[in-house]
Each structure stands twice: as C-alpha cells, then as structure tokens.
Write an enzyme that holds these catalytic residues in place. Sequence first.
Site, PDB file in Angstrom:
ATOM      1  N   ASP A  71       0.820  -1.210   0.000  1.00  0.00           N
ATOM      2  CA  ASP A  71       0.000   0.000   0.000  1.00  0.00           C
ATOM      3  C   ASP A  71       0.859   1.268   0.000  1.00  0.00           C
ATOM      4  OD1 ASP A  71      -2.687  -0.706  -0.253  1.00  0.00           O
ATOM      5  OD2 ASP A  71      -2.738  -1.428   1.809  1.00  0.00           O
ATOM      6  N   LYS A 186     -27.130  -5.667  -1.274  1.00  0.00           N
ATOM      7  CA  LYS A 186     -27.433  -5.970   0.126  1.00  0.00           C
ATOM      8  C   LYS A 186     -26.630  -5.085   1.091  1.00  0.00           C
ATOM      9  CE  LYS A 186     -30.418  -9.258  -0.194  1.00  0.00           C
ATOM     10  NZ  LYS A 186     -31.788  -8.927   0.240  1.00  0.00           N
ATOM     11  N   THR A 187     -27.314  -4.494   2.037  1.00  0.00           N
ATOM     12  CA  THR A 187     -26.630  -3.593   2.984  1.00  0.00           C
ATOM     13  C   THR A 187     -26.318  -4.283   4.316  1.00  0.00           C
ATOM     14  OG1 THR A 187     -28.705  -2.804   3.930  1.00  0.00           O
ATOM     15  CG2 THR A 187     -27.836  -1.570   2.045  1.00  0.00           C
ATOM     16  N   CYS A 376      16.710  -6.356 -11.423  1.00  0.00           N
ATOM     17  CA  CYS A 376      17.330  -7.107 -10.326  1.00  0.00           C
ATOM     18  C   CYS A 376      17.626  -8.541 -10.759  1.00  0.00           C
ATOM     19  CB  CYS A 376      16.465  -7.020  -9.075  1.00  0.00           C
ATOM     20  SG  CYS A 376      17.439  -7.163  -7.575  1.00  0.00           S
ATOM     21  N   GLY A 378      16.244 -10.020 -12.971  1.00  0.00           N
ATOM     22  CA  GLY A 378      16.168  -9.921 -14.431  1.00  0.00           C
ATOM     23  C   GLY A 378      17.490  -9.483 -15.045  1.00  0.00           C
ATOM     24  N   ARG A 457      20.817  -9.516  -2.503  1.00  0.00           N
ATOM     25  CA  ARG A 457      22.076  -9.848  -1.835  1.00  0.00           C
ATOM     26  C   ARG A 457      23.224 -10.001  -2.818  1.00  0.00           C
ATOM     27  NH1 ARG A 457      20.769 -11.052   3.275  1.00  0.00           N
ATOM     28  NH2 ARG A 457      18.689 -11.944   3.518  1.00  0.00           N
ATOM     29  N   HIS A 502      15.686  -1.566  -8.502  1.00  0.00           N
ATOM     30  CA  HIS A 502      14.244  -1.705  -8.750  1.00  0.00           C
ATOM     31  C   HIS A 502      13.636  -0.351  -9.157  1.00  0.00           C
ATOM     32  CE1 HIS A 502      13.635  -5.833  -7.354  1.00  0.00           C
ATOM     33  NE2 HIS A 502      14.574  -5.579  -6.452  1.00  0.00           N
ATOM     34  N   GLU A 504      11.012   0.193 -10.590  1.00  0.00           N
ATOM     35  CA  GLU A 504       9.537   0.186 -10.491  1.00  0.00           C
ATOM     36  C   GLU A 504       9.031   0.885  -9.233  1.00  0.00           C
ATOM     37  OE1 GLU A 504      11.504  -2.457 -10.186  1.00  0.00           O
ATOM     38  OE2 GLU A 504      10.687  -4.009  -8.865  1.00  0.00           O
TER      39      GLU A 504
HETATM   40  N1  GLN Z   1      17.849 -13.125  -5.632  1.00  0.00           N
HETATM   41  C1  GLN Z   1      18.637 -12.069  -6.148  1.00  0.00           C
HETATM   42  C2  GLN Z   1      19.530 -11.461  -5.081  1.00  0.00           C
HETATM   43  O1  GLN Z   1      19.269 -11.601  -3.914  1.00  0.00           O
HETATM   44  C3  GLN Z   1      17.784 -11.005  -6.793  1.00  0.00           C
HETATM   45  C4  GLN Z   1      16.903 -10.278  -5.838  1.00  0.00           C
HETATM   46  C5  GLN Z   1      15.810  -9.500  -6.491  1.00  0.00           C
HETATM   47  O2  GLN Z   1      15.522  -9.704  -7.666  1.00  0.00           O
HETATM   48  N2  GLN Z   1      15.164  -8.613  -5.758  1.00  0.00           N
HETATM   49  O3  GLN Z   1      20.485 -10.814  -5.380  1.00  0.00           O
END
Ligand code: GLN
Length: 534
Positions: A71, A186-187, A376, A378, A457, A502, A504
């Site tokens: 959220d 329905k309430t 990441c 990816g 990591r 990330h 995103e």
């Molecule tokens: N598993 C991978 C790492 O820990 C990638 C983590 C992820 O994609 N957030 O480095």
Amino acid sequence: MTKYIFVTGGVVSSLGKGISAASIGKLLQARGLSLTMLKCDPYINVDPGTMNPFQHGEVFVTEDGAETDLDLGHYERFLSRDMSQANNFTAGKVYETVLSRERQGDFLGTTVQVIPHITDEIKNRFRAVAKGADIVIVEIGGTVGDIESLPFLEAARQMGLECGKDNVLYVHVTLIPFIKASEELKTKPTQHSVGKLREIGINPDIIVCRTEKTLSPEIKAKLSLFCNVPKESVIEAHDVPSIYEVPLVFQKQGLDDQIIMLLRLRTRSKDMEGWTAMVKRLYGAERGVTIALAGKYTDYKDAYKSVNESLLHAGIANDARIDIRFLDTSDPDVESKLSDVGGILVPGGFGDRGVEGKIHVAQLAREARIPYLGLCLGMQVAVIEFARGVLKLAGANSTEFDPRTRYPVIDLMPDQKGVSAKGATMRLGTYSCALKKGSLAHKAYGTASVSERHRHRFEFNNKFRKLFEDSGLQVTGTHAAKNLVEIVELRDHPFFVAVQFHPEFKSRPEAPHPLFRDFIAAALARRSLPAHAR
Ligand code: GLN
C-alpha cells in the site's frame, strides 16, 4: 494541530482500502493541505520483508530501505511523495519495541498489557509522523472483527478521545454485495460491520461503499439510517477501469468537501487538473502493445504490483494501452508465446525455481532482438545468459543458484558473506548510480547520475567485467563508492537494458519512470515493424 483520518475496512479483505486511503490523500493534497500516510499491519512479522509475495503481495521498498506493505506504493504513486520507514509498522514491530523496553526495565513494577502499553506505543507511532503535517491518514490493515487488528482500532478510538471531535475522522470502507438471483444490493453485511465498529467505540463518519452496481437513493438512505451517517457521507465506490480514476469518483460525490467540513479545515480551491488529464490520457490511448512478464507468481498479480503499474505509467507516456502477458517460463513452448509481444520484462525474484526458464527467455530476447528490461534478478539472468551463450562459459551461474559453479558471474559481496539472519539484511534502499554517456540509460534519464532503490544480496562479479565488456555487454551504470555494477546494456540491440536495482518503486502516473518509458517506446517501435523486419 495535526488532524487524523482513520481508514478501516469491513466485510471482506481486498476491498481497495489502500486505494481509498490514497485517493482521499490525493484529494486533500490537491486542496493545498500537507499530509502524510501511515499503514498499520496487524500481523506479528516485524516487517513484510521475509514473507512470500503470495501472502501479501510485493514488498515495497522505500528510499530509506524499509521493506514495507505494498500500500505504500499506492501512497507514493497517488501523492507523488516518498514514504519512509516511519510510514508503515506491524503489530510485530510494536511488540518488539514494547518488549525491549520491558527488558530495559522501563516498566519496572508494572504489568505490561495490551492496554495501555501496546496501544500507547501504537499512538506514539501515529504521532511520530505528524510533524509538519496538517493531516495524517492512517490505514488500519485487516478487517473489522479480526482479533489481530483490535489493539490498532482501540488506539484509533483513544485518539478520538484525546484529540477531540473536530480533529479525528473515521472512514469505513465496506462492501455492498450484489445478489444475482434476486438482483439486489445488500446492505446487511455493512450494517453488521458498522455495528462491530460501534462495539469498539468507533462511530464511522463516512462510509465508502465498494459496489459493482450504482447505489440507488433508497439504498443510500438505508445505509445512512442504519449506519448513523448523513446521506452525503455515504460514498459510492463503484468499479472503474483504472484505480487512478478513484479520486475523481470520490471528488464528484464531494468526499473532499465532506472531510473538510467535518474536520473544519481551511483550504484552497481544488487543483485536480493534472490528475484528470492523466486519467484522460490513460483512457484515450488508441494503440496497444503486449509485454511478456516472466515472473514466478503468474497467478497472483499483486506480487508484481509496482512493475505492473510502472508499465501502465510508461503506456500513458507513450499513449499506449499495455497488455501484460504473464509468461510461464517452464512452458516448453515459451518461444511461441513471444511471437507477437513488443517486449520482455524479467522482474526481481529469489530462489532457483524457474530461473533456468528466465535465462532462456533472456536468450530469446537477445537473439531475436526483442526489447528487454531486466530488473534485479532480471539483470542477473541476462548476465548469466550472456556468459553461457556468448562468452561460452559453460555452467556460468549465480552462486545463489549454484554455489559451486566454475563461473560465478553473479556472486555475494564480501559484506554479505556469512550473513545468516534473513530480516532486513539485504542491500536495501537508495544508492547513487553514475551513467555512462551515450548509453540507453543515459539517454533515458537525461542526466549523469541517478539514485535508485535496491533489494538483493547478490551482485555482478567484477572479475568478469572486462570479458563481458569486450564481447558486447556494456556496463553503463555503476555505484562508484563500492565499485558495483548497476546497469548493463547489450550493444547492437534495439533495447536491452538490465538493472540491478528496482526502478519500479519510483515510477508514478504523473512522472513515469524513464527506463520503463523508453522500454515501451522500443516495444511499440518493434510492433510497428513488419514481421520479417523485426
Ligand atoms: N535473488 C537475487 C539477489 O538476492 C535477486 C533479488 C531481487 O531480484 N530482488 O540478489
């Protein structure tokens, strides 16, 4: 004095309480009020960082590296404002604080109890974010009637008593189900849920009703009478094609005016023009493009919430509708599922299930020149794939998936070696990243240095860097202070960008992320080519 709006949920979970809270925030922000948001999660985990995304959806990471409830992503996207560690806490965190104080001897001589000790700590956390804010919107997770959320509701009730009537408002988000057989809304469930709230001592001021059908004046009158709220405070939240329309649905019904009147606020006139234009652009898109998303949780869309939203934002920037196709990478026929896509996105992930499939998908993207965005994990699979496919390092891998690989192209940094505790020990939060001039990343961002959020990591292994660069996988972003590779790009490819962070988490509907924006532009360009030229 800071005023509080408490948002609770009734009848069922997944009602879109977070969206409702964020929409209220957006409307009040558009009236010139300064505000912040708070999400309370009633479970015992100290944070959601160690939970499977199947349970509560994605883990959202803030600038300061907190692993939080998804959220908070909605809050950031609706308010275009960064949240922090202080904007989300769980019952576990509250207990952790109280118990460590008990061990310190802070409560010597007393019995430590839910009321007042746990509720006091919850109230401390409500107040901790209030500084400088006209309004704090507190969303209480769970459904009224759950045992777990009781201390939070009790603390919310006490806030009403302590701050006074004009300073605290209770909004209850509930469901009005439609019974097909009798064609009726329905309430009763809402009446019961409000009854439950009253038992706890909270009288809701506003009822937000999730419904598939429009509420007739009679239904509104009934809800008003049985729930003891004025008719104008019964707000209909019917299903809309996009969550970003919700603030506009609320505004049309005067929800912001109601709140302002009830809390006796002084505000500016509304300024929702930018937001309205954004929603119009979203709905007006005339072209479309399919993006293949190669993740593990294909049946549970909330696991990739921010990725989905970022793609949508990039669609807005390109005036395009985005159709996300969740790819099952274990499907032996995955290649045929890619024949009509504009681009491939491989999101983050942990554990080795499905990794080989993702590596295969990265190979298809490289070879077939399909636009690729790796986030990441990816990025890590793109690196592994290049090592095996181009550098011919057979068996190259990340030590996460094969600790004994001869070619650990992705590996742990020394500071992660030997870390055994799992909670909040990853590389988390914001790190700067210097961009290589002339790269796709540099062009996208239009600046020499950026900062992005991390949660992982493992890292690109610098021992292999030269080998990669000599063969066409360029390093185009680095975190200089720790000599870490943050972005790689394929030379001689229309768009192959893979990042260790990330992005995103930073995309917003009113400010789409540059990498997503250019990825979608490349995907659209591919779609407009005749099939033989792709
Ligand atoms: N598993 C991978 C790492 O820990 C990638 C983590 C992820 O994609 N957030 O480095």
